[in-house]
Design a protein around this motif. Structure first.
Motif, mmCIF file in Angstrom:
data_model
loop_
_atom_site.group_PDB
_atom_site.id
_atom_site.type_symbol
_atom_site.label_atom_id
_atom_site.label_comp_id
_atom_site.label_asym_id
_atom_site.label_seq_id
_atom_site.Cartn_x
_atom_site.Cartn_y
_atom_site.Cartn_z
ATOM 1 N N PRO A 75 -79.834 -3.320 -35.531
ATOM 2 C CA PRO A 75 -78.396 -3.319 -35.813
ATOM 3 C C PRO A 75 -77.895 -4.695 -36.274
ATOM 4 C CG PRO A 75 -78.826 -2.068 -33.826
ATOM 5 C CD PRO A 75 -80.123 -2.723 -34.222
ATOM 6 N N GLY A 76 -77.282 -4.706 -37.460
ATOM 7 C CA GLY A 76 -76.715 -5.932 -38.019
ATOM 8 C C GLY A 76 -77.706 -6.896 -38.646
ATOM 9 N N SER A 77 -78.997 -6.583 -38.609
ATOM 10 C CA SER A 77 -80.023 -7.529 -39.078
ATOM 11 C C SER A 77 -80.002 -7.778 -40.584
ATOM 12 C CB SER A 77 -81.417 -7.051 -38.657
ATOM 13 O OG SER A 77 -81.724 -5.803 -39.273
ATOM 14 N N MET A 78 -79.401 -6.878 -41.352
ATOM 15 C CA MET A 78 -79.382 -7.036 -42.811
ATOM 16 C C MET A 78 -77.969 -7.261 -43.349
ATOM 17 S SD MET A 78 -82.545 -6.800 -43.636
ATOM 18 C CE MET A 78 -83.984 -6.437 -42.652
ATOM 19 N N LYS A 79 -77.028 -7.579 -42.467
ATOM 20 C CA LYS A 79 -75.641 -7.797 -42.889
ATOM 21 C C LYS A 79 -75.578 -8.910 -43.931
ATOM 22 C CE LYS A 79 -70.998 -8.216 -41.047
ATOM 23 N NZ LYS A 79 -70.499 -7.150 -41.866
ATOM 24 N N GLY A 80 -74.863 -8.625 -45.023
ATOM 25 C CA GLY A 80 -74.726 -9.604 -46.093
ATOM 26 C C GLY A 80 -75.926 -9.689 -47.016
ATOM 27 N N LYS A 81 -76.849 -8.732 -46.907
ATOM 28 C CA LYS A 81 -78.068 -8.753 -47.710
ATOM 29 C C LYS A 81 -78.241 -7.442 -48.470
ATOM 30 C CE LYS A 81 -80.499 -11.765 -44.515
ATOM 31 N NZ LYS A 81 -81.688 -11.927 -43.685
ATOM 32 N N ALA A 82 -79.103 -7.502 -49.472
ATOM 33 C CA ALA A 82 -79.574 -6.300 -50.157
ATOM 34 C C ALA A 82 -80.893 -5.918 -49.503
ATOM 35 C CB ALA A 82 -79.770 -6.573 -51.642
ATOM 36 N N LEU A 83 -81.009 -4.671 -49.129
ATOM 37 C CA LEU A 83 -82.207 -4.170 -48.460
ATOM 38 C C LEU A 83 -83.022 -3.377 -49.461
ATOM 39 C CD1 LEU A 83 -83.923 -3.446 -45.980
ATOM 40 C CD2 LEU A 83 -82.247 -1.651 -45.469
ATOM 41 N N PHE A 84 -84.241 -3.822 -49.745
ATOM 42 C CA PHE A 84 -85.110 -3.114 -50.684
ATOM 43 C C PHE A 84 -86.137 -2.329 -49.890
ATOM 44 C CE2 PHE A 84 -86.100 -3.311 -55.316
ATOM 45 C CZ PHE A 84 -86.915 -2.197 -55.318
ATOM 46 N N LEU A 85 -85.989 -1.012 -49.914
ATOM 47 C CA LEU A 85 -86.916 -0.129 -49.214
ATOM 48 C C LEU A 85 -88.003 0.316 -50.178
ATOM 49 C CD1 LEU A 85 -84.416 2.095 -47.222
ATOM 50 C CD2 LEU A 85 -85.621 0.042 -46.462
ATOM 51 N N PHE A 86 -89.221 -0.042 -49.878
ATOM 52 C CA PHE A 86 -90.366 0.328 -50.704
ATOM 53 C C PHE A 86 -91.108 1.427 -49.968
ATOM 54 C CE2 PHE A 86 -92.413 -1.337 -54.479
ATOM 55 C CZ PHE A 86 -93.618 -0.664 -54.474
ATOM 56 N N GLY A 87 -90.930 2.660 -50.435
ATOM 57 C CA GLY A 87 -91.530 3.815 -49.767
ATOM 58 C C GLY A 87 -90.479 4.884 -49.581
ATOM 59 N N PRO A 88 -90.733 5.876 -48.742
ATOM 60 C CA PRO A 88 -89.762 6.949 -48.545
ATOM 61 C C PRO A 88 -88.422 6.392 -48.066
ATOM 62 C CG PRO A 88 -91.838 7.457 -47.451
ATOM 63 C CD PRO A 88 -91.938 6.052 -47.937
ATOM 64 N N LEU A 89 -87.333 6.961 -48.571
ATOM 65 C CA LEU A 89 -86.003 6.486 -48.196
ATOM 66 C C LEU A 89 -85.808 6.562 -46.690
ATOM 67 C CD1 LEU A 89 -83.296 5.417 -49.146
ATOM 68 C CD2 LEU A 89 -82.562 7.757 -49.542
ATOM 69 N N ALA A 90 -86.057 7.697 -46.116
ATOM 70 C CA ALA A 90 -86.036 7.853 -44.656
ATOM 71 C C ALA A 90 -86.855 9.095 -44.336
ATOM 72 C CB ALA A 90 -84.620 7.998 -44.134
ATOM 73 N N THR A 91 -87.826 8.925 -43.465
ATOM 74 C CA THR A 91 -88.707 10.046 -43.150
ATOM 75 C C THR A 91 -88.226 10.854 -41.954
ATOM 76 O OG1 THR A 91 -90.046 8.519 -41.854
ATOM 77 C CG2 THR A 91 -90.767 8.976 -44.116
ATOM 78 N N ASP A 92 -87.252 10.320 -41.228
ATOM 79 C CA ASP A 92 -86.687 11.059 -40.102
ATOM 80 C C ASP A 92 -85.305 10.507 -39.785
ATOM 81 O OD1 ASP A 92 -86.966 8.752 -38.415
ATOM 82 O OD2 ASP A 92 -88.969 9.385 -37.857
ATOM 83 N N THR A 93 -84.606 11.177 -38.887
ATOM 84 C CA THR A 93 -83.241 10.784 -38.528
ATOM 85 C C THR A 93 -83.186 9.362 -37.982
ATOM 86 O OG1 THR A 93 -82.738 13.085 -38.015
ATOM 87 C CG2 THR A 93 -81.213 11.454 -37.185
ATOM 88 N N ASN A 94 -84.156 8.986 -37.167
ATOM 89 C CA ASN A 94 -84.152 7.637 -36.589
ATOM 90 C C ASN A 94 -84.250 6.565 -37.661
ATOM 91 O OD1 ASN A 94 -83.868 8.459 -33.910
ATOM 92 N ND2 ASN A 94 -86.076 8.764 -33.693
ATOM 93 N N ASN A 95 -85.081 6.770 -38.677
ATOM 94 C CA ASN A 95 -85.179 5.785 -39.759
ATOM 95 C C ASN A 95 -83.884 5.716 -40.553
ATOM 96 O OD1 ASN A 95 -87.725 4.962 -39.059
ATOM 97 N ND2 ASN A 95 -88.769 6.169 -40.620
ATOM 98 N N HIS A 96 -83.258 6.858 -40.809
ATOM 99 C CA HIS A 96 -81.972 6.839 -41.516
ATOM 100 C C HIS A 96 -80.950 6.050 -40.695
ATOM 101 C CE1 HIS A 96 -78.651 8.116 -44.049
ATOM 102 N NE2 HIS A 96 -77.985 8.290 -42.926
#
Length: 172
Positions: free
Chosen positions: A57-78
């Motif tokens: 929580p909050g670890s990427m605030k103010g940043k662009a997050l580049f996800l390389f791979g599936p967008l979200a494979t389950d609810t927890n990842n989303h």
């Protein structure tokens, strides 16, 4: 929910030079803030789903997050993606090794339950090159208009000639 209109701007800083990149705004994506303004942000690369635990929580605030791979494979990842607080998500589907970005959508049920972040898809090959080159800074803007629309599924039953062949079901 259907995308009525969408616009995105993405530039990546490769060895001190800004390069414009093709993007596809995901259906359901909210706009970056302030709306319509290009933001220059530090970029964090996260391999999905292997590194999803980095999304605190909050670890990427103010940043662009580049996800390389599936967008979200389950609810927890989303939920982790949303709670990371990233200003924008850049996503590449590593199953589709093309130059162009894949058109996709944010899963509506997860967005309704856990929220959503501004999200664009980027082509696999350019993203791979940027990863190898160590890209750490981007300029980005996402602006989309959505509206409730009817949609329909197509169901067909095609009977074969051999009753012993069994049933084959296809979906997409």
């Amino acid at each position: 929910n259907s995308r009525v209109d969408a616009e995105a701007h993405l530039e990546v800083n490769v060895n001190g030079s800004w390069e414009r990149a093709a993007t596809e705004v995901l259906v359901g994506s909210p706009n970056t803030q302030p709306e319509g303004q290009v933001r220059e942000l530090d970029l964090e690369w996260v391999e999905m789903p292997e590194q999803s635990a980095r999304l605190k929580p909050g670890s990427m605030k103010g940043k662009a997050l580049f996800l390389f791979g599936p967008l979200a494979t389950d609810t927890n990842n989303h939920r982790r993606i949303v709670q990371s607080g990233a200003d924008v998500v850049l996503w590449v589907d590593d199953r589709v090794a093309y130059e162009w970005p894949k058109s996709d959508a944010i899963l509506p049920v997860w967005a309704k339950r856990h929220g959503k972040l501004p999200t664009v898809a980027v082509g696999y090959m350019p993203a791979y090159r940027w990863r190898v080159q160590g890209v750490k800074r981007v300029r980005v803007m996402v602006k989309a208009t959505h509206a409730a629309k009817d949609s329909f599924n197509v169901v067909a039953d095609v009977r074969g000639g051999d009753p012993k062949a069994g049933i084959v079901a296809l979906g997409c």
